[in-house]
Design an enzyme around this catalytic site. Structure first.
Site, mmCIF file in Angstrom:
data_model
loop_
_atom_site.group_PDB
_atom_site.id
_atom_site.type_symbol
_atom_site.label_atom_id
_atom_site.label_comp_id
_atom_site.label_asym_id
_atom_site.label_seq_id
_atom_site.Cartn_x
_atom_site.Cartn_y
_atom_site.Cartn_z
ATOM 1 N N GLU A 49 0.865 -1.180 0.000
ATOM 2 C CA GLU A 49 0.000 0.000 0.000
ATOM 3 C C GLU A 49 0.899 1.227 0.000
ATOM 4 O O GLU A 49 1.982 1.207 0.604
ATOM 5 C CB GLU A 49 -0.894 0.010 1.244
ATOM 6 C CG GLU A 49 -1.719 1.295 1.356
ATOM 7 C CD GLU A 49 -2.827 1.243 2.389
ATOM 8 O OE1 GLU A 49 -2.688 0.485 3.374
ATOM 9 O OE2 GLU A 49 -3.819 1.972 2.212
ATOM 10 N N CYS A 240 -6.592 1.030 3.006
ATOM 11 C CA CYS A 240 -7.551 2.125 3.067
ATOM 12 C C CYS A 240 -7.514 3.000 1.825
ATOM 13 O O CYS A 240 -8.533 3.610 1.485
ATOM 14 C CB CYS A 240 -7.283 2.969 4.306
ATOM 15 S SG CYS A 240 -7.688 2.108 5.826
ATOM 16 N N ASN A 374 -12.004 -3.400 0.913
ATOM 17 C CA ASN A 374 -10.844 -3.623 1.781
ATOM 18 C C ASN A 374 -11.315 -4.078 3.153
ATOM 19 O O ASN A 374 -11.537 -5.250 3.382
ATOM 20 C CB ASN A 374 -9.984 -2.357 1.846
ATOM 21 C CG ASN A 374 -8.922 -2.443 2.921
ATOM 22 O OD1 ASN A 374 -8.280 -3.470 3.064
ATOM 23 N ND2 ASN A 374 -8.751 -1.398 3.714
ATOM 24 N N GLU A 375 -11.518 -3.109 4.031
ATOM 25 C CA GLU A 375 -11.895 -3.428 5.414
ATOM 26 C C GLU A 375 -13.321 -2.954 5.619
ATOM 27 O O GLU A 375 -13.538 -1.876 6.158
ATOM 28 C CB GLU A 375 -10.968 -2.638 6.347
ATOM 29 C CG GLU A 375 -10.113 -3.470 7.197
ATOM 30 C CD GLU A 375 -9.070 -2.666 7.963
ATOM 31 O OE1 GLU A 375 -9.251 -1.453 8.207
ATOM 32 O OE2 GLU A 375 -8.062 -3.272 8.316
HETATM 33 O O1 AHR Z 1 -1.957 -1.385 6.838
HETATM 34 C C1 AHR Z 1 -2.409 -0.128 7.233
HETATM 35 C C2 AHR Z 1 -3.921 -0.022 7.211
HETATM 36 O O2 AHR Z 1 -4.473 -0.870 8.151
HETATM 37 C C3 AHR Z 1 -4.592 -0.438 5.936
HETATM 38 O O3 AHR Z 1 -4.630 0.576 5.005
HETATM 39 C C4 AHR Z 1 -5.966 -0.777 6.375
HETATM 40 O O4 AHR Z 1 -6.574 -1.752 5.575
HETATM 41 C C5 AHR Z 1 -5.814 -1.181 7.809
HETATM 42 O O5 AHR Z 1 -6.668 -0.494 8.627
#
Ligand code: AHR
Length: 651
Positions: A49, A240, A374-375
């Site tokens: 990321e 994120c 993602n989350e």
């Molecule tokens: O790895 C850092 C962040 O942690 C990522 O962007 C997210 O998916 C998680 O909250």
């Protein structure tokens, strides 16, 4: 071992100043003739990321910050002098800004601009750098000229080159500059050296020596570090940043492909997520975009795993739950997913397959996996995932779809998420956990009782966070111990990726991270070496304990898993001793004929649990391998306190 003998051993150890050895011998028996569940080649992977300046300023080797003058403050990262104007009717529709340099009116005065780079330009002595710029004359003169310089913090010149601009039409000019000395905090300076007016756009500097020599390439040491992990899967581009703080700023893969000059800049949410680690100049140039991600996957031998927006902006940042697309309006998002599959795999006669071919890769990238969201948590997510699943299943039944179980490894939202993923028949469910060492040790059995009939598990983001958030040995050992649980449960856990991957020492927002770097150097953390030991020793099948005797998963501080590699014909034993005393473990291998065999023992250990590898001390904690012999059909090992051990026995 009898009590009296154990006391004698301890006493002797104390007398001799050696380590304490625990009284009890643990026995592990595996049946070599009965390989268990297959272990997927994707098992141990990486997750990238653009956080901590992981892309621009990191893996992406571009050295100029704000090269297209598209940051909202168009000259952020630049210092101008003389007559410099920003204009916005340039050649590249997505990046229309450029600068006009004009004669300052007196020969003793100067016009030009400096770029500060990402925390400086890291210049290596005698290394070649490719400077390029789009330029045109702007005052009716047949030619104009510029002088390019690398300078040190005191403005001393380290290298210089001239470029003649010989057209009133936009043209790309390029020159190679060699730095005379090493300078970690250099700058780029461009002087106008003629007397008219000229325009400059997309000012770029790359080291010539990039990973695999690609132009628009990646920093060699950082890409090499990824390759050296032997990752089975490569998840990208987040995290994120896929979701965006709002939908406009989500990661849109289509903006990250095609000519780099015309890739639309996006903000980076890690600019402002933590006010105490605020970086107002953190943007995503997308110079390293989806084409580069797919190419890197191929070059490091990992299955590509793109993550796409499901139409929900970051739920952490939108508590009112307003930042989402209505399900009935998801069509463009779903189409983006289908087009992405076409970009990766489609025939060169298809629209997106042709773009891939035009960018240099006519062959398919063999995409097999895609993650939607993602989350994500709550009912907003499954409602949105469903149309993606329907469309992908209908058009690409060969692609596995990964769903999310949210940001926590347990609790109401997690349970709900998993149940919904089962209902929707997602192929894999992405779990995330950033937890302390105690949690990691206590959860080594996490997957032992998971439902075997539902989706498979993808531990898509995990890292052990000690109190001080360092990449210390304690965190690495806790991860190593925990990961034996991944391996023992390889029938359900099919992939795992540590997070985050990279961090610039001058620009991080989040730690711990697997690999740290500055502009000149990089360092592999102790956690990196744990991943590497797993990645290089995956095995093809789990070896379970004979008659399903309880595996070592915390008893007496020991955590073990065993695998067979049918291809390499090896037995692979991984065992962590998290206790303060040495432990004796006796392995016996049912079905193995007695013979002398070559084997290796690799150990990763540190006496100081808070020790970490740093740029100045990169080898404080590194694995050490020695050759050993295994005779007969058993192996007795003595495990040093606080150590992770790998035994590979050649059959
Ligand atoms: O790895 C850092 C962040 O942690 C990522 O962007 C997210 O998916 C998680 O909250």
């Amino acid at each position: 071992m009898k009590k009296s003998r154990s006391i004698a051993v301890v006493a002797l150890s104390l007398l001799m100043g050696t380590q304490l050895i625990s009284a009890q011998t643990h026995n592990i028996a595996v049946d070599v003739k009965k390989p268990g569940a297959p272990i997927q080649k994707t098992m141990y992977g990486i997750f990238f990321e653009d956080i901590n300046f992981g892309a621009d300023g990191g893996l992406y080797a571009e050295m100029v910050k704000n090269r297209s003058f598209e940051f909202p403050q168009n000259l952020l990262g630049w210092t101008t002098f003389g007559k410099v104007e920003v204009k916005n009717d340039g050649l590249f529709s997505n990046n229309p800004h450029y600068v006009r340099l004009s004669y300052p009116g007196h020969d003793e005065k100067r016009t030009g601009l400096d770029n500060e780079g990402f925390f400086g330009f890291g210049l290596k002595k005698d290394a070649d750098y490719r400077f390029s710029v789009w330029a045109r004359t702007a005052a009716g003169n047949a030619t104009e000229s510029i002088r390019i310089e690398f300078i040190d913090p005191s403005s001393a010149i380290l290298a210089t080159q001239n470029i003649i601009i010989d057209s009133k039409e936009w043209k790309k000019y390029q020159v190679i500059i060699k730095s005379a000395t090493q300078e970690p905090k250099g700058r780029l300076r461009i002087f106008m050296s003629s007397k008219g007016s000229l325009d400059l756009e997309h000012v770029s500097v790359f080291p010539v020596d990039t990973w695999k020599g690609h132009e628009n390439g990646l920093r060699k040491d950082l890409a090499q570090a990824l390759y050296d992990l032997k990752p089975g899967v490569f998840r990208f581009p987040g995290g994120c940043i896929v979701e965006g703080t709002d939908l406009e700023t989500r990661y849109q893969w289509k903006n990250s492909v095609g000519p780099v000059e015309n890739r639309k800049l996006n903000e980076n949410r890690w600019e402002y997520t933590f006010p105490h680690r605020f970086f107002p100049d953190y943007y995503q140039s997308y110079g390293m975009g989806f084409y580069e991600f797919f190419l890197l996957s191929e070059e490091i031998g990992a299955e590509p795993l793109p993550v796409i927006s499901c139409g929900l902006a970051c739920q952490f940042q939108n508590h009112d739950h307003k930042a989402h697309v209505e399900v009935c309006d998801l069509e463009t998002y779903v189409q983006d997913a289908l087009d992405l599959i076409e970009f990766a795999n489609g025939d060169v006669n298809t629209k997106w397959g042709k773009l891939r071919a035009d960018m240099g890769h006519p062959a398919s990238f063999q995409l097999k996996l895609i993650a939607v969201g993602n989350e994500q948590w709550g009912s907003l997510y499954p409602e949105r995932l469903e149309p993606f699943l329907k469309a992908i299943r209908a058009k690409h039944p060969e692609i596995k779809v990964i769903g999310s179980s949210g940001p926590s490894p347990d609790g109401k939202d997690f349970e709900y998420g998993w149940n919904e993923m089962k209902r929707l028949k997602a192929d894999l469910v992405d779990e995330h956990y950033y937890k302390d060492p105690a949690w990691f040790l206590a959860n080594a059995k996490r997957y032992d009782n998971y439902d075997r009939k539902g989706p498979k598990v993808f531990a898509g983001e995990y890292a052990c966070h000690p109190n001080n958030r360092k990449n210390n040995f304690e965190s690495a050992l806790s991860e190593a111990a925990f990961m034996t649980g991944f391996e023992r449960n390889a029938d359900i856990v099919q992939m795992c990726t540590y997070a985050p991957l990279f961090a610039h020492v001058d620009g991080w927002q989040w730690r711990p991270d697997l690999i740290w770097f500055d502009n000149m150097r990089s360092v592999r953390s102790a956690n990196y070496y744990v991943q590497q030991l797993y990645g290089h020793n995956v095995g093809t099948n789990v070896l379970t304990t004979v008659e399903n005797k309880a595996p070592l998963a915390g008893q007496d501080g020991l955590y073990a898993s065993s695998a067979l590699d049918k291809t390499k014909n090896e037995i692979i034993l991984k065992i962590a001793n998290t206790s303060d005393v040495a432990k004796t473990v006796n392995y016996s291998f049912k079905g193995l004929k007695a013979a002398e065999r070559n084997a290796t023992h690799t150990i990763l250990k540190s006496v100081d649990q808070d020790m970490e590898n740093t740029l100045d001390q990169p080898n404080a904690i590194v694995p050490v391998t020695q050759q050993i012999k295994v005779t007969g059909s058993s192996l007795e090992v003595e495990l040093a306190p606080k150590s992770f051990n790998l035994y590979v026995i050649k059959l």
